[in-house]
Motif scaffolding. Structure first.
Motif, PDB file in Angstrom:
ATOM      1  N   LEU A 108       7.603  34.292  44.413  1.00 56.25           N
ATOM      2  CA  LEU A 108       6.342  33.595  44.152  1.00 56.25           C
ATOM      3  C   LEU A 108       6.103  33.406  42.661  1.00 56.25           C
ATOM      4  CD1 LEU A 108       3.961  35.190  46.804  1.00 56.25           C
ATOM      5  CD2 LEU A 108       4.878  32.863  46.762  1.00 56.25           C
ATOM      6  N   LEU A 109       6.453  34.405  41.861  1.00 60.09           N
ATOM      7  CA  LEU A 109       6.332  34.276  40.416  1.00 60.09           C
ATOM      8  C   LEU A 109       7.232  33.160  39.892  1.00 60.09           C
ATOM      9  CD1 LEU A 109       5.359  35.437  37.627  1.00 60.09           C
ATOM     10  CD2 LEU A 109       7.442  36.822  37.701  1.00 60.09           C
ATOM     11  N   PHE A 112       5.668  29.826  40.823  1.00 60.29           N
ATOM     12  CA  PHE A 112       4.490  29.531  40.003  1.00 60.29           C
ATOM     13  C   PHE A 112       4.892  29.077  38.599  1.00 60.29           C
ATOM     14  CE2 PHE A 112       0.843  30.911  37.349  1.00 60.29           C
ATOM     15  CZ  PHE A 112      -0.109  30.071  37.906  1.00 60.29           C
ATOM     16  N   VAL A 115       6.218  25.526  38.806  1.00 62.28           N
ATOM     17  CA  VAL A 115       5.103  24.578  38.928  1.00 62.28           C
ATOM     18  C   VAL A 115       4.440  24.368  37.570  1.00 62.28           C
ATOM     19  CG1 VAL A 115       2.781  24.320  39.891  1.00 62.28           C
ATOM     20  CG2 VAL A 115       4.682  24.943  41.375  1.00 62.28           C
ATOM     21  N   LEU A 116       4.239  25.442  36.816  1.00 64.05           N
ATOM     22  CA  LEU A 116       3.630  25.311  35.486  1.00 64.05           C
ATOM     23  C   LEU A 116       4.513  24.520  34.524  1.00 64.05           C
ATOM     24  CD1 LEU A 116       2.002  28.799  34.846  1.00 64.05           C
ATOM     25  CD2 LEU A 116       0.884  26.633  35.332  1.00 64.05           C
ATOM     26  N   ARG A 119       4.372  20.917  35.349  1.00 67.87           N
ATOM     27  CA  ARG A 119       3.069  20.381  34.974  1.00 67.87           C
ATOM     28  C   ARG A 119       3.011  20.065  33.480  1.00 67.87           C
ATOM     29  NH1 ARG A 119      -1.641  17.948  36.354  1.00 67.87           N
ATOM     30  NH2 ARG A 119      -3.354  18.816  35.187  1.00 67.87           N
ATOM     31  N   LEU A 127       1.288  21.363  42.457  1.00 69.01           N
ATOM     32  CA  LEU A 127       0.621  22.593  42.857  1.00 69.01           C
ATOM     33  C   LEU A 127       0.588  22.758  44.374  1.00 69.01           C
ATOM     34  CD1 LEU A 127      -0.738  24.988  41.522  1.00 69.01           C
ATOM     35  CD2 LEU A 127      -2.912  23.804  41.756  1.00 69.01           C
ATOM     36  N   ILE A 130       3.303  25.015  46.349  1.00 68.14           N
ATOM     37  CA  ILE A 130       3.298  26.479  46.460  1.00 68.14           C
ATOM     38  C   ILE A 130       3.102  26.933  47.905  1.00 68.14           C
ATOM     39  CG2 ILE A 130       2.025  28.572  45.817  1.00 68.14           C
ATOM     40  CD1 ILE A 130       1.778  27.466  43.037  1.00 68.14           C
TER      41      ILE A 130
END
Length: 170
Positions: A108-109, A112, A115-116, A119, A127, A130
């Motif tokens: 999950l990290l 994330f 995704v960042l 972005r 987003l 996720i």
């Protein structure tokens, strides 16, 4: 000594198998990241220098073959390795439930951070990926991680086997 030369080739083979054969079994929906499990295993079982270099090499191979942002997986895998190394030093890392939950958390990290990066670098708002992609991937990788840890422990024993019998006369 030969395993230091064999290990990079095996890591490259792992990445190739992960992005070709394992993608066939997942039908392109979620990826099964065995390489992330290997990085977490390295964090639990190796020292900072050797494990960090192997994690960097594994991230480099993954960046060369799959990443749209070069250096993303190198950064992620070294980050997850050092996080695993810190956690592995503080707790007993032999329980399957702990291995599975920590691997799912690291997946999950990783999602994330991806995704960042997408972005901020590409301006793409992914987003919503996720809950659709990274959460099922975390569950699958978390469930597979205790089995992979057992296999990696057996493989590690295979690499460090030495013949301790004295030489026989001919």
């Amino acid at each position: 000594m030969i395993h230091y030369l064999l290990l990079p080739m095996l890591l490259l083979l792992l990445v190739i198998v992960q992005i070709t054969i394992l993608e066939l079994f997942s039908f392109g929906w979620i990826g099964i990241e065995i390489s992330l499990i290997v990085v977490i295993y390295l964090g639990f079982h190796l020292d900072a220098l050797r494990g960090g270099l192997l994690s960097l090499l594994l991230g480099f191979f993954l960046d060369c073959l799959t990443s749209a942002i070069f250096g993303l997986y190198m950064f992620l895998y070294v980050l997850i390795f050092y996080l695993s190394n810190i956690v592995g030093g503080k707790i007993y890392a032999g329980k399957p439930a702990l291995i599975a939950s920590f691997t799912a958390l690291c997946t999950l990290l990783e999602g994330f951070v991806i995704v960042l990066f997408y972005r901020f670098v590409f301006g793409a708002d992914i987003l919503d990926a996720i809950p659709k992609i990274f959460v099922p991937q975390a569950v699958v990788v978390g469930c597979l991680s205790p089995l992979c840890f057992i296999l990696l422990q057996r493989f590690e024993v295979f690499l460090h086997v030495e013949d301790r019998r004295p030489a026989r006369r001919i």
